[in-house]
Design a protein around this motif. Structure first.
Motif, PDB file in Angstrom:
ATOM      1  N   VAL A   3     -67.334  74.824  56.418  1.00 19.43           N
ATOM      2  CA  VAL A   3     -67.500  75.910  57.364  1.00 19.43           C
ATOM      3  C   VAL A   3     -67.434  74.930  58.751  1.00 19.43           C
ATOM      4  CG1 VAL A   3     -68.871  77.579  58.474  1.00 19.43           C
ATOM      5  CG2 VAL A   3     -68.797  77.275  55.972  1.00 19.43           C
ATOM      6  N   ALA A   4     -66.278  75.045  59.672  1.00 22.05           N
ATOM      7  CA  ALA A   4     -66.138  74.168  60.753  1.00 22.05           C
ATOM      8  C   ALA A   4     -65.403  75.339  61.664  1.00 22.05           C
ATOM      9  CB  ALA A   4     -65.365  73.207  60.369  1.00 22.05           C
ATOM     10  N   THR A   5     -65.969  75.025  62.982  1.00 22.94           N
ATOM     11  CA  THR A   5     -65.318  75.575  64.132  1.00 22.94           C
ATOM     12  C   THR A   5     -64.800  74.552  65.131  1.00 22.94           C
ATOM     13  OG1 THR A   5     -66.487  77.518  63.988  1.00 22.94           O
ATOM     14  CG2 THR A   5     -65.424  77.386  65.914  1.00 22.94           C
ATOM     15  N   ARG A   8     -66.497  77.034  69.569  1.00 29.14           N
ATOM     16  CA  ARG A   8     -67.869  77.494  69.009  1.00 29.14           C
ATOM     17  C   ARG A   8     -68.689  78.506  69.693  1.00 29.14           C
ATOM     18  NH1 ARG A   8     -69.410  71.327  66.924  1.00 29.14           N
ATOM     19  NH2 ARG A   8     -67.862  71.178  65.358  1.00 29.14           N
ATOM     20  N   ARG A   9     -69.758  79.062  69.003  1.00 29.69           N
ATOM     21  CA  ARG A   9     -70.406  80.139  69.589  1.00 29.69           C
ATOM     22  C   ARG A   9     -69.693  81.383  70.011  1.00 29.69           C
ATOM     23  NH1 ARG A   9     -75.486  78.617  69.417  1.00 29.69           N
ATOM     24  NH2 ARG A   9     -76.231  80.316  70.554  1.00 29.69           N
ATOM     25  N   GLN A  10     -68.646  81.432  69.567  1.00 30.98           N
ATOM     26  CA  GLN A  10     -67.717  82.539  69.910  1.00 30.98           C
ATOM     27  C   GLN A  10     -67.740  83.718  68.874  1.00 30.98           C
ATOM     28  OE1 GLN A  10     -63.923  81.420  71.378  1.00 30.98           O
ATOM     29  NE2 GLN A  10     -65.055  79.895  72.650  1.00 30.98           N
ATOM     30  N   GLY A  11     -68.375  83.433  67.613  1.00 35.45           N
ATOM     31  CA  GLY A  11     -68.429  84.301  66.449  1.00 35.45           C
ATOM     32  C   GLY A  11     -67.423  84.015  65.559  1.00 35.45           C
ATOM     33  N   GLY A  52     -67.321  81.538  63.113  1.00 33.34           N
ATOM     34  CA  GLY A  52     -68.135  80.992  61.908  1.00 33.34           C
ATOM     35  C   GLY A  52     -68.335  82.393  61.301  1.00 33.34           C
ATOM     36  N   SER A  53     -69.083  83.282  61.917  1.00 31.31           N
ATOM     37  CA  SER A  53     -69.724  84.557  61.410  1.00 31.31           C
ATOM     38  C   SER A  53     -68.596  85.495  60.810  1.00 31.31           C
ATOM     39  CB  SER A  53     -70.478  85.325  62.413  1.00 31.31           C
ATOM     40  OG  SER A  53     -71.440  84.555  63.071  1.00 31.31           O
ATOM     41  N   PHE A 101     -76.195  73.881  57.219  1.00 27.02           N
ATOM     42  CA  PHE A 101     -76.353  73.073  58.412  1.00 27.02           C
ATOM     43  C   PHE A 101     -77.351  73.651  59.283  1.00 27.02           C
ATOM     44  CE2 PHE A 101     -73.912  76.634  59.833  1.00 27.02           C
ATOM     45  CZ  PHE A 101     -73.980  76.781  61.162  1.00 27.02           C
ATOM     46  N   HIS A 102     -77.788  74.952  59.119  1.00 27.05           N
ATOM     47  CA  HIS A 102     -78.513  75.477  60.240  1.00 27.05           C
ATOM     48  C   HIS A 102     -79.069  76.599  59.106  1.00 27.05           C
ATOM     49  CE1 HIS A 102     -79.913  77.967  63.455  1.00 27.05           C
ATOM     50  NE2 HIS A 102     -78.649  78.164  63.991  1.00 27.05           N
ATOM     51  N   PHE A 111     -79.170  80.580  60.262  1.00 27.54           N
ATOM     52  CA  PHE A 111     -77.825  81.288  60.586  1.00 27.54           C
ATOM     53  C   PHE A 111     -77.625  81.863  59.346  1.00 27.54           C
ATOM     54  CE2 PHE A 111     -73.181  80.647  59.992  1.00 27.54           C
ATOM     55  CZ  PHE A 111     -72.670  81.419  61.430  1.00 27.54           C
ATOM     56  N   ARG A 169     -79.727  85.038  58.036  1.00 25.28           N
ATOM     57  CA  ARG A 169     -79.025  86.157  58.362  1.00 25.28           C
ATOM     58  C   ARG A 169     -77.928  86.701  57.539  1.00 25.28           C
ATOM     59  NH1 ARG A 169     -79.693  83.607  63.641  1.00 25.28           N
ATOM     60  NH2 ARG A 169     -77.612  83.307  63.973  1.00 25.28           N
TER      61      ARG A 169
HETATM   62  C1  LIG Z   1     -71.659  75.362  62.424  1.00 21.25           C
HETATM   63  C2  LIG Z   1     -70.349  75.863  63.091  1.00 21.25           C
HETATM   64  C3  LIG Z   1     -69.273  76.059  61.942  1.00 21.25           C
HETATM   65  C4  LIG Z   1     -70.605  77.161  63.590  1.00 21.25           C
HETATM   66  O1  LIG Z   1     -69.328  77.874  63.901  1.00 21.25           O
HETATM   67  P1  LIG Z   1     -69.170  79.110  65.157  1.00 21.25           P
HETATM   68  O2  LIG Z   1     -67.947  79.559  65.065  1.00 21.25           O
HETATM   69  O3  LIG Z   1     -69.791  78.306  66.286  1.00 21.25           O
HETATM   70  O4  LIG Z   1     -70.333  80.243  64.715  1.00 21.25           O
HETATM   71  P2  LIG Z   1     -70.851  81.628  65.325  1.00 21.25           P
HETATM   72  O5  LIG Z   1     -70.201  81.445  66.735  1.00 21.25           O
HETATM   73  O6  LIG Z   1     -70.395  82.522  64.432  1.00 21.25           O
HETATM   74  O7  LIG Z   1     -72.105  81.219  65.410  1.00 21.25           O
HETATM   75  C5  LIG Z   1     -72.884  80.279  65.937  1.00 21.25           C
HETATM   76  C6  LIG Z   1     -74.065  80.653  66.916  1.00 21.25           C
HETATM   77  O8  LIG Z   1     -73.401  81.168  68.088  1.00 21.25           O
HETATM   78  C7  LIG Z   1     -73.881  82.332  68.321  1.00 21.25           C
HETATM   79  N1  LIG Z   1     -72.822  83.282  68.733  1.00 21.25           N
HETATM   80  C8  LIG Z   1     -71.964  83.901  67.948  1.00 21.25           C
HETATM   81  N2  LIG Z   1     -71.056  84.598  68.963  1.00 21.25           N
HETATM   82  C9  LIG Z   1     -71.669  84.020  70.082  1.00 21.25           C
HETATM   83  C10 LIG Z   1     -71.031  84.600  71.469  1.00 21.25           C
HETATM   84  N3  LIG Z   1     -70.031  85.394  71.695  1.00 21.25           N
HETATM   85  N4  LIG Z   1     -71.829  84.106  72.613  1.00 21.25           N
HETATM   86  C11 LIG Z   1     -72.986  83.477  72.305  1.00 21.25           C
HETATM   87  N5  LIG Z   1     -73.258  83.155  71.059  1.00 21.25           N
HETATM   88  C12 LIG Z   1     -72.763  83.635  70.197  1.00 21.25           C
HETATM   89  C13 LIG Z   1     -74.293  82.883  66.901  1.00 21.25           C
HETATM   90  O9  LIG Z   1     -75.219  83.778  67.012  1.00 21.25           O
HETATM   91  C14 LIG Z   1     -74.814  81.624  66.449  1.00 21.25           C
HETATM   92  O10 LIG Z   1     -76.120  81.386  67.178  1.00 21.25           O
HETATM   93  P3  LIG Z   1     -77.376  80.574  66.501  1.00 21.25           P
HETATM   94  O11 LIG Z   1     -76.886  79.148  66.513  1.00 21.25           O
HETATM   95  O12 LIG Z   1     -78.588  80.738  67.050  1.00 21.25           O
HETATM   96  O13 LIG Z   1     -77.391  81.099  64.880  1.00 21.25           O
HETATM   97  C15 LIG Z   1     -69.652  74.938  63.886  1.00 21.25           C
HETATM   98  O14 LIG Z   1     -70.881  74.614  64.937  1.00 21.25           O
HETATM   99  C16 LIG Z   1     -69.287  73.705  63.418  1.00 21.25           C
HETATM  100  O15 LIG Z   1     -68.426  73.476  63.217  1.00 21.25           O
HETATM  101  N6  LIG Z   1     -70.348  72.706  63.365  1.00 21.25           N
HETATM  102  C17 LIG Z   1     -70.025  71.396  62.735  1.00 21.25           C
HETATM  103  C18 LIG Z   1     -69.772  71.564  61.081  1.00 21.25           C
HETATM  104  C19 LIG Z   1     -70.891  72.170  60.561  1.00 21.25           C
HETATM  105  O16 LIG Z   1     -72.082  72.056  60.628  1.00 21.25           O
HETATM  106  N7  LIG Z   1     -70.560  72.925  59.438  1.00 21.25           N
HETATM  107  C20 LIG Z   1     -71.488  73.639  58.571  1.00 21.25           C
HETATM  108  C21 LIG Z   1     -71.448  73.079  57.205  1.00 21.25           C
HETATM  109  S1  LIG Z   1     -71.648  74.225  56.071  1.00 21.25           S
END
Ligand SMILES: CC(C)(COP(=O)(O)OP(=O)(O)OC[C@H]1O[C@@H](n2cnc3c(N)ncnc32)[C@H](O)[C@@H]1OP(=O)(O)O)[C@@H](O)C(=O)NCCC(=O)NCCS
Length: 395
Positions: free
Chosen positions: A83-85, A90-93, A95-96, A119-120, A123, A126
Motif C-alpha cells: 500500500v503506497a501513495t 498523500r493525505r488526499q484519501g 490509500g483509503s 504501518f499505522h 488507520f 478503522r
Molecule cells: C501509508 C500511505 C499509503 C497512506 O496513503 P494516503 O493516500 O496518504 O492515505 P489516506 O489519504 O487515505 O489516509 C492517510 C491519512 O490522511 C487522512 N486523510 C485522508 N484524506 C484527507 C484529506 N482530504 N485531508 C486531510 N487528511 C486526509 C486520513 O484520515 C489518514 O489520517 P490518519 O493518518 O490520521 O489515519 C502513504 O503514506 C505511504 O505511501 N507511506 C509509505 C509506505 C507505507 O507505509 N505503506 C504502508 C505499508 S502496508
C-alpha cells in the motif's frame, strides 16, 4: 479525483511498481529497474490496484491469495500489502479509497479473511482490522540444551537444503493449515521466494515415517548464530527431536535464535535452560499482523463453545448488519437476528478480535470496539473462547 483500476503482469512495472522503491526501500539506488523486474513472478496472481491521475500512478494497493485456518475453518484469505501513495499525493484519501475497493473486489473473488502488516495500526483499525499477538524469539546458547543429547528419543532428524526439502516443508505447512487456528498457507508462486536465494537449511523430524516437525534455519558463520525462522511441529516428540538437533550445534555456533509462537514457553523446554524470550512491537519496522473478516460466512461452521448471542456489526461497509450466532452442537450456526437473544454491538475490528480469539468481550469494550452488556459478554466468552492464532511468515 483519481480513477482506480486493476493492473496485471508486466503492466505492474510502469504503474504500481513505480511507487514501491520510494515507499519501502533505501533510495535513491541504482539497479532498481532490474531488481523490480526480477520480482514480477512473485506478484503473478496478486490482486493489484492503482489510482491514476492524468495517466500517472499516484497510489497503489495489492493482495496475494492465501488460505488461513479460523477456528477450524480453512478459508481463502487475502494478504494485503504494497500500500503506497506518492508523497505529493498523500493525505488526499487515495490509500483509503484503494482499501475500500480492494476489500470489495477480494470479497467478490470469494476471499473470506484479510491480513496485513500495518504501518499505522489506527488507520487499519478503522478498516476493521485487529492486531494479532506477535511471535517471540528465543535466544540461547546451544549448550543450554545439552541435557537433551542424553535423552533416548524414537525418531530421526534429517538436514537438507531448503530446495531439496521444499516439498516436505510445504506439505507440513499444509498439514498445519488444516489443524491449527491461525495457520496460513500461501500460493506456490509466493512460497517460491524461498527457493531463489536458497539460503536456508531444513531440519525435518520424522517418527515412524511421519513428519512431526520442520525447522528452516540459517547459520551466519563459525562461532556465530544459528537463526531459525519458525519452529513448526505437531507433537512434543517432534519439538524435542528438533531441539536435540539444535543442541548438536554446541561448539559450532555460540547462539541460537529461534522464532516461536506467542504461547510457546522456551523456559520449559529443559531444566535450567538459559534463554531470553522477547517480542518487540514497533511501527513500521516490527508490526504484529492485523486481521479482519471480509464476510460473516467466515464464521459459519467454525468450532465454538456453547452459547447464543445476537450481534450488530456497525461502521463497516462489508459486514454491517444484525446476526444471530448459535453454538449449540459445537459448530457455529449463523442466521439473521430475530431479536430474541442477548445482543452485542461490535465494530468489525471488535468482531475480528473475538473471532480470532485474541480479545475477551471485556477488552472489546475497554478498547472502544463495541458495546457488550454483561449477559451477552458471558455468552460470547463461551461461544468464541480465547485462542492463540499461530501465524508464521511474511506471505
Ligand atoms: C501509508 C500511505 C499509503 C497512506 O496513503 P494516503 O493516500 O496518504 O492515505 P489516506 O489519504 O487515505 O489516509 C492517510 C491519512 O490522511 C487522512 N486523510 C485522508 N484524506 C484527507 C484529506 N482530504 N485531508 C486531510 N487528511 C486526509 C486520513 O484520515 C489518514 O489520517 P490518519 O493518518 O490520521 O489515519 C502513504 O503514506 C505511504 O505511501 N507511506 C509509505 C509506505 C507505507 O507505509 N505503506 C504502508 C505499508 S502496508
Amino acid at each position: 479525483m483519481s480513477d482506480i483500476r486493476r493492473v496485471h503482469g508486466d503492466e505492474r512495472l510502469g504503474t504500481a511498481f513505480t511507487l514501491y522503491p520510494y515507499a519501502f526501500d533505501a533510495t535513491p539506488s541504482p539497479g532498481t529497474d532490474a531488481e523490480l523486474r526480477a520480482l514480477l513472478p512473485y506478484h503473478r496472481d496478486n490482486h493489484t490496484l492503482i489510482a491514476e491521475r492524468d495517466g500517472r500512478t499516484v497510489a497503489t494497493a495489492s493482495a496475494f491469495p492465501a488460505q488461513q485456518n479460523l477456528r477450524g475453518n480453512v478459508l481463502p484469505m487475502a494478504g494485503i500489502g504494497w500500500v503506497a501513495t506518492h508523497p505529493d499525493a498523500r493525505r488526499q484519501g487515495h490509500g483509503s479509497r484503494l482499501m475500500h475497493r480492494l476489500h470489495a473486489e477480494l470479497l467478490d473473488s470469494n476471499h473470506r479473511l484479510a491480513t496485513l502488516y500495518p504501518f499505522h495500526p489506527a488507520f487499519y483499525e478503522r478498516f476493521g482490522y485487529v492486531g494479532l499477538p506477535l511471535n517471540r524469539t528465543a535466544t540461547f546458547p546451544p549448550a543450554a540444551l545439552a541435557p537433551l543429547l542424553a535423552v533416548e528419543l524414537p525418531g530421526q532428524v534429517t538436514q537438507q537444503g531448503i530446495a531439496d526439502g521444499f516439498a516436505t516443508y510445504r506439505a507440513f505447512q499444509h498439514h498445519l493449515l488444516t489443524n491449527r487456528h491461525g495457520a496460513t498457507y500461501t500460493a506456490d508462486y509466493r512460497a517460491a521466494r524461498a527457493l531463489d536465494p536458497a539460503d536456508r537449511w531444513l531440519a525435518t523430524a520424522v517418527v515412524d515415517g511421519t513428519v512431526v516437525g520442520v525447522l528452516p534455519y540459517r547459520i551466519d558463520g563459525y562461532g556465530g548464530t544459528l537463526r531459525a525462522d519458525e519452529l513448526l511441529y505437531t507433537t512434543a516428540l517432534g519439538r524435542a527431536l528438533l531441539l536435540r538437533f539444535l543442541a548438536a550445534h554446541t561448539h559450532q555456533v555460540s547462539t541460537v535464535v529461534i522464532t516461536v509462537p506467542p504461547d510457546e514457553y522456551p523456559e520449559a523446554w529443559a531444566t535450567g535452560l538459559t534463554v531470553r524470550t522477547e517480542a518487540e512491537t514497533a511501527f513500521p519496522t516490527s508490526p504484529p499482523l492485523m486481521a479482519r473478516l471480509l464476510s460473516m460466512e467466515a464464521l459459519r461452521g467454525a468450532r465454538c463453545g456453547p452459547g447464543q448471542v445476537e450481534i450488530e456489526v456497525v461502521d463497516d461497509r462489508l459486514l454491517a448488519g444484525r446476526y444471530r450466532l448459535d453454538g449449540t452442537g459445537g459448530t457455529l450456526h449463523l442466521d439473521t437476528a430475530a431479536g430474541t437473544a442477548k445482543t452485542a454491538t461490535l465494530t468489525a475490528a471488535g468482531l475480528a478480535g473475538l473471532a480470532y480469539g485474541v480479545l475477551d468481550p471485556g477488552e472489546v469494550v475497554t478498547r472502544g470496539l463495541g458495546e457488550i452488556p454483561d449477559d451477552a459478554a458471558e455468552e460470547l466468552r463461551t461461544l468464541l473462547p480465547r485462542l492463540t492464532p499461530h501465524v508464521f511468515g511474511k506471505g
